[in-house]
Scaffold this motif. Sequence first.
Motif, PDB file in Angstrom:
ATOM      1  N   ASP A 193      77.716   0.251 -24.097  1.00  0.00           N
ATOM      2  CA  ASP A 193      78.962   0.908 -24.484  1.00  0.00           C
ATOM      3  C   ASP A 193      79.829   1.199 -23.257  1.00  0.00           C
ATOM      4  OD1 ASP A 193      80.502   2.001 -26.690  1.00  0.00           O
ATOM      5  OD2 ASP A 193      80.194   3.944 -25.735  1.00  0.00           O
ATOM      6  N   LYS A 194      79.291   1.945 -22.323  1.00  0.00           N
ATOM      7  CA  LYS A 194      80.039   2.266 -21.100  1.00  0.00           C
ATOM      8  C   LYS A 194      79.243   1.713 -19.925  1.00  0.00           C
ATOM      9  CE  LYS A 194      82.061   6.218 -18.641  1.00  0.00           C
ATOM     10  NZ  LYS A 194      83.310   5.556 -18.315  1.00  0.00           N
ATOM     11  N   SER A 200      74.769  -2.783 -30.412  1.00  0.00           N
ATOM     12  CA  SER A 200      75.645  -1.637 -30.649  1.00  0.00           C
ATOM     13  C   SER A 200      76.455  -1.289 -29.403  1.00  0.00           C
ATOM     14  CB  SER A 200      74.811  -0.438 -31.097  1.00  0.00           C
ATOM     15  OG  SER A 200      75.659   0.631 -31.454  1.00  0.00           O
ATOM     16  N   GLY A 201      77.417  -0.369 -29.600  1.00  0.00           N
ATOM     17  CA  GLY A 201      78.305   0.037 -28.512  1.00  0.00           C
ATOM     18  C   GLY A 201      79.559  -0.823 -28.508  1.00  0.00           C
ATOM     19  N   GLY A 202      80.439  -0.515 -27.579  1.00  0.00           N
ATOM     20  CA  GLY A 202      81.712  -1.229 -27.495  1.00  0.00           C
ATOM     21  C   GLY A 202      81.556  -2.717 -27.256  1.00  0.00           C
ATOM     22  N   PHE A 203      80.459  -3.114 -26.651  1.00  0.00           N
ATOM     23  CA  PHE A 203      80.247  -4.525 -26.345  1.00  0.00           C
ATOM     24  C   PHE A 203      79.347  -5.215 -27.384  1.00  0.00           C
ATOM     25  CE2 PHE A 203      81.548  -2.588 -22.411  1.00  0.00           C
ATOM     26  CZ  PHE A 203      82.342  -3.546 -21.805  1.00  0.00           C
ATOM     27  N   ALA A 204      79.204  -4.611 -28.558  1.00  0.00           N
ATOM     28  CA  ALA A 204      78.289  -5.152 -29.575  1.00  0.00           C
ATOM     29  C   ALA A 204      78.665  -6.584 -29.965  1.00  0.00           C
ATOM     30  CB  ALA A 204      78.298  -4.253 -30.805  1.00  0.00           C
ATOM     31  N   GLN A 235      76.634  -3.431 -35.052  1.00  0.00           N
ATOM     32  CA  GLN A 235      77.188  -2.144 -35.470  1.00  0.00           C
ATOM     33  C   GLN A 235      77.618  -1.373 -34.214  1.00  0.00           C
ATOM     34  OE1 GLN A 235      78.941   0.462 -36.649  1.00  0.00           O
ATOM     35  NE2 GLN A 235      78.009  -0.220 -38.579  1.00  0.00           N
ATOM     36  N   PRO A 236      78.927  -1.412 -33.906  1.00  0.00           N
ATOM     37  CA  PRO A 236      79.383  -0.715 -32.686  1.00  0.00           C
ATOM     38  C   PRO A 236      79.053   0.775 -32.665  1.00  0.00           C
ATOM     39  CG  PRO A 236      81.069  -2.223 -33.472  1.00  0.00           C
ATOM     40  CD  PRO A 236      79.999  -2.174 -34.533  1.00  0.00           C
ATOM     41  N   ASP A 237      79.064   1.427 -33.817  1.00  0.00           N
ATOM     42  CA  ASP A 237      78.766   2.863 -33.862  1.00  0.00           C
ATOM     43  C   ASP A 237      77.272   3.075 -33.575  1.00  0.00           C
ATOM     44  OD1 ASP A 237      79.845   5.654 -35.194  1.00  0.00           O
ATOM     45  OD2 ASP A 237      77.703   5.310 -35.529  1.00  0.00           O
ATOM     46  N   ILE A 238      76.989   3.846 -32.547  1.00  0.00           N
ATOM     47  CA  ILE A 238      75.608   3.952 -32.064  1.00  0.00           C
ATOM     48  C   ILE A 238      74.701   4.664 -33.060  1.00  0.00           C
ATOM     49  CG2 ILE A 238      74.162   4.929 -30.218  1.00  0.00           C
ATOM     50  CD1 ILE A 238      76.526   4.300 -28.295  1.00  0.00           C
ATOM     51  N   GLU A 239      75.226   5.693 -33.705  1.00  0.00           N
ATOM     52  CA  GLU A 239      74.371   6.401 -34.671  1.00  0.00           C
ATOM     53  C   GLU A 239      74.058   5.511 -35.885  1.00  0.00           C
ATOM     54  OE1 GLU A 239      75.488  10.405 -35.502  1.00  0.00           O
ATOM     55  OE2 GLU A 239      74.306  10.461 -37.348  1.00  0.00           O
ATOM     56  N   LYS A 240      75.074   4.804 -36.350  1.00  0.00           N
ATOM     57  CA  LYS A 240      74.833   3.904 -37.493  1.00  0.00           C
ATOM     58  C   LYS A 240      73.878   2.778 -37.090  1.00  0.00           C
ATOM     59  CE  LYS A 240      79.217   4.743 -39.839  1.00  0.00           C
ATOM     60  NZ  LYS A 240      80.589   4.277 -39.999  1.00  0.00           N
TER      61      LYS A 240
END
Lengths: 451, 248
Positions: free
Chosen positions: A351-352, A384-388, A408-413
Amino acid sequence: MMKIAIAACKLLRAALKKLGRGSSLPGAVALKICPGALGRLRIDCPVVAVTGSNGKTGTTELINRLALEAGLKTVCNSEGSNQIEGVAACLLGACDLSGRIDAGAVILESDERFCQYTFKELIPTATVVGNLFRDQLTRNGHSEFVAKELKKGLRPGTLPVLNADDPLVTSLGEGFQRVLSFGVSPAALSEPEDASHAYFDGAFCPRCGGRMSYRSHLFAHLGDYSCASCGFCRPAPTHEVTAIEDGAITVDGRYTIALSQRDMMHAQNLAAAFTVAVEVLGIEPERAAAILGGIELKNSMVARVSSYSALGRELTFMLCKHENSMAYNETIASILRGATPDGVSLLIIVDKLSRKYSASDMSWLWDLDLHRLGEPLVGRVVFSGGFAHDLCSRALLAGVPADRILVQPDIEKATSLILEHGRGDLFALTCFTDAPKLRESIRRLSKNGRK
Amino acid sequence: MAENKTTVRITWLYGDLMNLYGSAGNMSSLMRLLEAMGAVVELQELSVGGYSDFSGSDFIFLGSGTERRALMALEDIRRFKDQIARCLEAGGTLLATGTGSALFGRSIKGLDGGLREGLGFAAGSTEFYEKRRYGEYVMSCPLAGEPVVGCINTSSSVRWEEQPLFEVLHRTGDGPEGPEGALKGGLMLTQLQGPLLWRNPPLLEALARKLSGLPLPECRPLWLKEACSGYQRLLRQLTPPPEKAKNA
């Protein structure tokens, strides 16, 4: 000014400690007051610097604890930063007001590129270089650039202790009359390493540019190399691992060290620590081996693994490092080595990229051995994350079957997805920059139940 | 009856030497897209010491490497100069990224201060220096019709006296400013590095159409759809909001 710098450093350290913060700030302030402070310290014991791309924290800890258990009083920057300010904070915090350090050994971890600044006036007795891999290319450019910067930090007067298995590291010893080296003997390898990697940095000689050949590979570009053009080859190490079996390594065919973790990099780090202990700190080899065998590292691969429970499943989190393909590749390899017939499923979060700088370069994804996620024992892979999406595209091009990938970019999902749909043992891989998001997701899922 | 399939001949130069920053991603994505379009891809890989006549290639690619390796490639590639010239004269396309692009200019000044003659296909020169610079970019790209995103991670300065390949629209970091790259006939040179084609699906698709003369697949392959999502996200991230851009 030296006394003022030392006093300021000690005061700031004490104040920050009360606030529960370790920091390089006291060192930065002290160096402002007295820029040449490190060179004015009075140190009568061996100073060992440890640097390299991967494993320097673990090697530093091994040497420090080995020295401590051998009865030496040590000073070590195990809690602070490994750049010049962190080293200054550590040393000025440990000396008396006259600048004298009362210790039997000083062990300093150093950033590869900062050695040239940290060890400009303070010349270490020995400098251990563990390896040079592609690491944070956004910041570091490339390994050859780092090697060149690191070489500036290997000043006359220090004794290089180099990894014989790494050709780029070995090349750093050129120009020194005396060099110590360590490594893992090709004879210690029970089976050849799977050489299928996304890239290979050992194809060309670091000295003359000729094509190199390898008799055996340890991992990545480490192994038993030689260049037919100029004769550059793996040197005979001062001390080397000659056998790896039954949860132990044997050094020099005589000294047995129990393994607390079974990865090749740990074997290399033990060989480095053994070499320093025997050749620099003057510890008897039998004693060094016995002590090393009993050390459980705080900063180890084992310590970078943690287990969580949520939604009725166990999830093993393995801490990696973004922009460091070796960290991911070795972690994926270790997961697959330990996989049971039930298989494994992986959640990979990017993600970051960094806490220190803003970057969006995903070139390093092409250095990842994502093709290994196509192996039969891998069940489900969740990116997951922004780079999914980038991860998914890269994995598909590497041949990973589309039907085992979820994006799934959303980490919790995404965490929920791996827990609900993962087959076999579940693993999550990410960097410390993204680890808090994963932990928070697991905490929320545990608390709230099924999403 | 045998089906007449379009063949695209690709030569990948120094893939084992100039392999930094995900350069391989360019070849991987281009070949997969061409195959999805129905083309037959004939790939030829050539590196130091190898030989083959690749003057009949439709496309030549050279990726990015360390400064030292770029100079090694320069010494080796001289023997292929005539072949590259014939390929370009016959309408072939050559893409060189990162330090690989420097080989095609008139000269390269190394860190040792020595001036080396380049292949001379484009007017321009490169100088390697100690300091590293890193910048992320959004650039306009006439070939793609949509902006190109990417990064330059370099310790060199390049001055081209040719038509730029890209125009910088937005930049972050301390990477070089001004027009970027060189375009001269089929020659495409850029300091942008890494998997440029993979991370820029519009450019990838434009190039694949140009090389094959075939239409794009009716439905994008999944890997390309995912690459498009990544591209859109990066484009949004690197493009400042209109207010900020106006004030800049």
